[in-house]
Design a protein around this motif. Structure first.
Motif, PDB file in Angstrom:
ATOM      1  N   THR A  30      -0.802  -3.035 -10.297  1.00  0.00           N
ATOM      2  CA  THR A  30      -1.692  -4.167 -10.021  1.00  0.00           C
ATOM      3  C   THR A  30      -1.715  -5.196 -11.143  1.00  0.00           C
ATOM      4  O   THR A  30      -2.105  -6.347 -10.911  1.00  0.00           O
ATOM      5  CB  THR A  30      -3.129  -3.682  -9.746  1.00  0.00           C
ATOM      6  OG1 THR A  30      -3.596  -2.904 -10.859  1.00  0.00           O
ATOM      7  CG2 THR A  30      -3.174  -2.846  -8.474  1.00  0.00           C
TER       8      THR A  30
ATOM      9  N   ARG B  37       0.799  -1.223   0.000  1.00  0.00           N
ATOM     10  CA  ARG B  37       0.000   0.000   0.000  1.00  0.00           C
ATOM     11  C   ARG B  37       0.838   1.284   0.000  1.00  0.00           C
ATOM     12  O   ARG B  37       0.559   2.205  -0.783  1.00  0.00           O
ATOM     13  CB  ARG B  37      -0.971  -0.009   1.180  1.00  0.00           C
ATOM     14  CG  ARG B  37      -2.084  -1.037   1.045  1.00  0.00           C
ATOM     15  CD  ARG B  37      -2.995  -1.012   2.271  1.00  0.00           C
ATOM     16  NE  ARG B  37      -3.790   0.210   2.303  1.00  0.00           N
ATOM     17  CZ  ARG B  37      -4.981   0.337   1.734  1.00  0.00           C
ATOM     18  NH1 ARG B  37      -5.530  -0.684   1.088  1.00  0.00           N
ATOM     19  NH2 ARG B  37      -5.649   1.480   1.823  1.00  0.00           N
TER      20      ARG B  37
ATOM     21  N   LEU C  87      -8.208  -1.589  -4.847  1.00  0.00           N
ATOM     22  CA  LEU C  87      -7.499  -2.706  -4.225  1.00  0.00           C
ATOM     23  C   LEU C  87      -8.300  -3.234  -3.033  1.00  0.00           C
ATOM     24  O   LEU C  87      -8.413  -4.454  -2.832  1.00  0.00           O
ATOM     25  CB  LEU C  87      -6.104  -2.257  -3.775  1.00  0.00           C
ATOM     26  CG  LEU C  87      -5.113  -3.354  -3.374  1.00  0.00           C
ATOM     27  CD1 LEU C  87      -4.702  -4.174  -4.587  1.00  0.00           C
ATOM     28  CD2 LEU C  87      -3.880  -2.751  -2.717  1.00  0.00           C
ATOM     29  N   ASP C  88      -8.861  -2.316  -2.245  1.00  0.00           N
ATOM     30  CA  ASP C  88      -9.668  -2.724  -1.096  1.00  0.00           C
ATOM     31  C   ASP C  88     -10.884  -3.529  -1.542  1.00  0.00           C
ATOM     32  O   ASP C  88     -11.249  -4.531  -0.917  1.00  0.00           O
ATOM     33  CB  ASP C  88     -10.128  -1.492  -0.314  1.00  0.00           C
ATOM     34  CG  ASP C  88      -8.971  -0.760   0.356  1.00  0.00           C
ATOM     35  OD1 ASP C  88      -7.924  -1.389   0.580  1.00  0.00           O
ATOM     36  OD2 ASP C  88      -9.125   0.450   0.634  1.00  0.00           O
TER      37      ASP C  88
ATOM     38  N   ILE D  19       2.254   1.780  -3.484  1.00  0.00           N
ATOM     39  CA  ILE D  19       1.219   2.174  -4.441  1.00  0.00           C
ATOM     40  C   ILE D  19       0.809   3.633  -4.219  1.00  0.00           C
ATOM     41  O   ILE D  19       0.666   4.406  -5.169  1.00  0.00           O
ATOM     42  CB  ILE D  19       0.002   1.237  -4.334  1.00  0.00           C
ATOM     43  CG1 ILE D  19       0.392  -0.183  -4.754  1.00  0.00           C
ATOM     44  CG2 ILE D  19      -1.145   1.744  -5.204  1.00  0.00           C
ATOM     45  CD1 ILE D  19      -0.684  -1.228  -4.517  1.00  0.00           C
ATOM     46  N   SER D  20       0.657   4.004  -2.962  1.00  0.00           N
ATOM     47  CA  SER D  20       0.263   5.387  -2.658  1.00  0.00           C
ATOM     48  C   SER D  20       1.286   6.379  -3.187  1.00  0.00           C
ATOM     49  O   SER D  20       0.932   7.414  -3.774  1.00  0.00           O
ATOM     50  CB  SER D  20       0.101   5.563  -1.144  1.00  0.00           C
ATOM     51  OG  SER D  20      -0.983   4.810  -0.657  1.00  0.00           O
TER      52      SER D  20
ATOM     53  N   GLY E 292      -7.722   4.366  -7.424  1.00  0.00           N
ATOM     54  CA  GLY E 292      -6.864   4.428  -6.246  1.00  0.00           C
ATOM     55  C   GLY E 292      -6.934   3.170  -5.408  1.00  0.00           C
ATOM     56  O   GLY E 292      -7.422   2.117  -5.851  1.00  0.00           O
ATOM     57  N   LEU E 293      -6.493   3.286  -4.172  1.00  0.00           N
ATOM     58  CA  LEU E 293      -6.419   2.135  -3.293  1.00  0.00           C
ATOM     59  C   LEU E 293      -7.783   1.544  -2.961  1.00  0.00           C
ATOM     60  O   LEU E 293      -7.869   0.383  -2.526  1.00  0.00           O
ATOM     61  CB  LEU E 293      -5.695   2.516  -1.997  1.00  0.00           C
ATOM     62  CG  LEU E 293      -4.174   2.688  -2.132  1.00  0.00           C
ATOM     63  CD1 LEU E 293      -3.589   3.316  -0.875  1.00  0.00           C
ATOM     64  CD2 LEU E 293      -3.505   1.334  -2.399  1.00  0.00           C
ATOM     65  N   ASP E 294      -8.838   2.320  -3.170  1.00  0.00           N
ATOM     66  CA  ASP E 294     -10.178   1.774  -2.918  1.00  0.00           C
ATOM     67  C   ASP E 294     -10.481   0.601  -3.842  1.00  0.00           C
ATOM     68  O   ASP E 294     -11.215  -0.324  -3.468  1.00  0.00           O
ATOM     69  CB  ASP E 294     -11.239   2.868  -3.080  1.00  0.00           C
ATOM     70  CG  ASP E 294     -11.205   3.510  -4.465  1.00  0.00           C
ATOM     71  OD1 ASP E 294     -10.093   3.876  -4.916  1.00  0.00           O
ATOM     72  OD2 ASP E 294     -12.274   3.656  -5.078  1.00  0.00           O
TER      73      ASP E 294
ATOM     74  N   LEU F 188      -2.753   3.128 -11.238  1.00  0.00           N
ATOM     75  CA  LEU F 188      -2.866   1.939 -10.396  1.00  0.00           C
ATOM     76  C   LEU F 188      -2.542   0.668 -11.158  1.00  0.00           C
ATOM     77  O   LEU F 188      -1.843  -0.214 -10.650  1.00  0.00           O
ATOM     78  CB  LEU F 188      -4.287   1.863  -9.822  1.00  0.00           C
ATOM     79  CG  LEU F 188      -4.584   0.675  -8.899  1.00  0.00           C
ATOM     80  CD1 LEU F 188      -3.745   0.741  -7.634  1.00  0.00           C
ATOM     81  CD2 LEU F 188      -6.074   0.630  -8.561  1.00  0.00           C
TER      82      LEU F 188
END
Length: 344
Positions: free
Chosen positions: A292, A275, A326-327, A278-279, A322-324, A288
């Protein structure tokens, strides 16, 4: 970056001459993002860059081509070229970046590489290869190695490969990775060259017996850690795995057991460790999916793997992803795992 195994030391780890396991250099696959991801799965496996052409380093965007995250150590730079002078220049330019090894490509069969008179076509000119390796060694402060084929076209590997290794050895090289197939320079595509010419593991073992002072690793057709361990137990110094490790990264999650390390990563821990990386990439304007795309196989064979791949494939390419995302993908895997009936 702080890796999954703790803060990255400024001191390089003490390295074997040839790692027991390494991930093959693969164009368009083993970029810096891929290597950071793989490093979260294994502490000891040696990682390789994509092949970088020597003239691109000399005349091109050097920082973009050569920079990497310290968490990637141990990492080797693979060079393509056939001129001792330009290979020495490229090696010297790479020195400040701190690679652990410099490797010469004598195995790629693509038309583009052949037209530049490097890659597998160099199997036909072992004297030139030796001159290149000597020049690279003189310009390097880390070990120089070579990755080759057992021969090309109608060459007889029983004649060609020992002669090639004698020239390599005379040049002072001690690390060799042998792709245990011939390369056909005409009539087969690079993909077909990875699949159609028959594998010949026995000749690689014979070369280890004939050149015991060389550290020899085998590449080609190895798909599991058990296969890699069996080859090492038979007397080889190392094994290089390519597409299998990329497509099913779980192979790497157990790799450190080859060194007697029992620590195997948990996928949630691997994702947590990715994370921050990635950020940072996103904050610098990156996308992203550039990261990924290398992570699609993380859950292969597990419940939710299809959902993981679908969510990332469909959404990570969108502007602003974004990371959302991935979540969301991780949550789908968790949900699928929890839906499986438990034995009582």
């Amino acid at each position: 970056m702080t890796g999954r195994f703790g803060p990255v030391s400024s001191d390089k780890p003490e390295l074997e001459r040839v790692s027991k396991l390494s991930v093959a250099p693969m164009i368009d696959w083993t970029d810096r993002h891929c290597r950071v991801f793989h490093r979260q799965l294994t502490r000891r496996t040696r990682l390789f860059t994509e092949m970088v052409v020597d003239k691109a380093i000399i005349h091109g965007p050097r920082e973009r081509l050569l920079s990497f995250d310290p968490v990637e150590h141990p990492v080797a730079l693979q060079l393509g070229g056939s001129d001792p002078e330009t290979l020495a220049q490229a090696t010297a330019f790479a020195k400040p970046f701190g690679y652990d090894e410099i490797n010469l490509n004598v195995g790629c069969p693509s038309d583009r590489v052949q037209s530049g008179l490097f890659g597998a076509v160099l199997m036909k000119d072992p004297m030139r290869v030796a001159d290149c390796l000597r020049a690279m060694t003189e310009a390097s402060d880390v070990p120089v190695s070579v990755k080759c084929r057992i021969g090309v076209d109608d060459q007889d590997p029983e004649v060609v490969l020992p002669d090639f290794l004698r020239h390599v050895s005379d040049a002072g090289i001690t690390q060799v990775t042998i792709h245990a197939r011939k390369a056909w320079l005409q009539g087969l595509s690079p993909k077909e060259n990875r699949e159609i010419p028959p594998l010949d593991y026995d000749i690689v073992f014979r070369m280890k017996q004939e050149f015991p002072h060389l550290s020899i690793a085998l590449n080609g057709g190895v798909k599991t850690l058990d296969e890699a361990k069996a080859l090492i137990d038979r007397g080889l110094d190392g094994v290089m795995i390519g597409r299998a490790a990329y497509q099913d990264p779980s192979i790497l999650s157990g790799a450190d057991a080859l060194w007697g390390d029992d620590l195997a990563p948990d996928t949630d821990e691997v994702l947590a460790s990715m994370r921050p990386y990635i950020s940072k990439h996103l904050a610098q304007g990156g996308r992203l999916n550039q990261i990924t795309r290398h992570m699609l196989g993380l859950f292969n064979g597990q419940p939710g793997a299809r959902q993981w791949r679908r969510i990332l494939s469909e959404n990570a390419t969108r502007p602003g992803a974004g990371l959302d995302i991935l979540d969301e993908a991780q949550a789908a895997v968790t949900s699928a795992a929890q839906s499986i009936p438990q034995d009582v």
